[in-house]
Design a protein around this motif. Sequence first.
Motif, PDB file in Angstrom:
ATOM      1  N   SER A  58      18.295  30.950  22.585  1.00  0.00           N
ATOM      2  CA  SER A  58      19.634  31.264  23.090  1.00  0.00           C
ATOM      3  C   SER A  58      20.460  31.889  21.983  1.00  0.00           C
TER       4      SER A  58
ATOM      5  N   ILE B 282      27.366  34.679  29.291  1.00  0.00           N
ATOM      6  CA  ILE B 282      25.957  34.780  29.658  1.00  0.00           C
ATOM      7  C   ILE B 282      25.846  35.161  31.132  1.00  0.00           C
TER       8      ILE B 282
ATOM      9  N   GLU C 207      24.229  34.161  34.687  1.00  0.00           N
ATOM     10  CA  GLU C 207      23.619  33.077  35.463  1.00  0.00           C
ATOM     11  C   GLU C 207      23.760  33.369  36.945  1.00  0.00           C
TER      12      GLU C 207
ATOM     13  N   SER D  22      19.662  32.563  28.354  1.00  0.00           N
ATOM     14  CA  SER D  22      20.094  33.554  29.331  1.00  0.00           C
ATOM     15  C   SER D  22      19.472  34.888  28.956  1.00  0.00           C
TER      16      SER D  22
ATOM     17  N   TYR E 100      30.650  31.379  28.197  1.00  0.00           N
ATOM     18  CA  TYR E 100      29.693  30.507  27.516  1.00  0.00           C
ATOM     19  C   TYR E 100      30.307  29.838  26.286  1.00  0.00           C
TER      20      TYR E 100
END
Length: 226
Positions: free
Chosen positions: A77, A143, A145, A197, A152
């Motif tokens: 990440s 990010i 999603e 992500s 984030y």
Amino acid sequence: MLLNFITGAGTVPRDTAISHAVIAGWTGRDREAMEKHIAELEALGVPRPAATPMYYRVAASRLTTRDHIEVSGTDSSGEVEFVMLRAGGQLWVGIGSDHTDRKVETMGVAISKQLCEKPIGADWWLFDDVAPHWDQLLLRAFIEEDGRRVPYQEGPVSAMRHPLDLIAGYADGAGALPEGGAMFCGTLPAHGGIRHSARFDFELHDPVLDRTLRHGYRAEALPVAG
């Protein structure tokens, strides 16, 4: 690499060699906030640091301005950080993502830092131009999603120690990075916890001069065989 150096007089593109890179970790001014980040990583199996701050050397070749990196699986990440750079005898501030393999981080923080490329923005501000209002600068990261862009990380740079203090601690009190030296200076807790992500966007905003440094990249997860 080609970087853009921005001052009140304008922007100067310059082919710049970054030959020395270091990640400063556990840099929080607020002990409670830093403890929260340590706890986030402990939840992933990352041991507590032996001291704070910690300085991890990484290969300078890991730094990249590209908008695409490749990573092993989905255990890594990004994390937004302000980055200090000494170039042309002056100190500059930019943005970067200390993209890290979290699975390997549970085995050893130093080695985990070496495994992923470290995206940085191409645009840099002269530190002297922001030093008078440094604590008002803001870091943000987003990010992807479920097809949506979601917040984030977000917070002021004042959550981390002052960059000159971090540099002095690393340079044994000399107060300067080497020419071509870059230092990542710490990050903020993640909203909803640390997670992978495929897309990571990040920025440093200056509300006083009303300007923003931005960068983003895709992290392509390569298959893990065996």
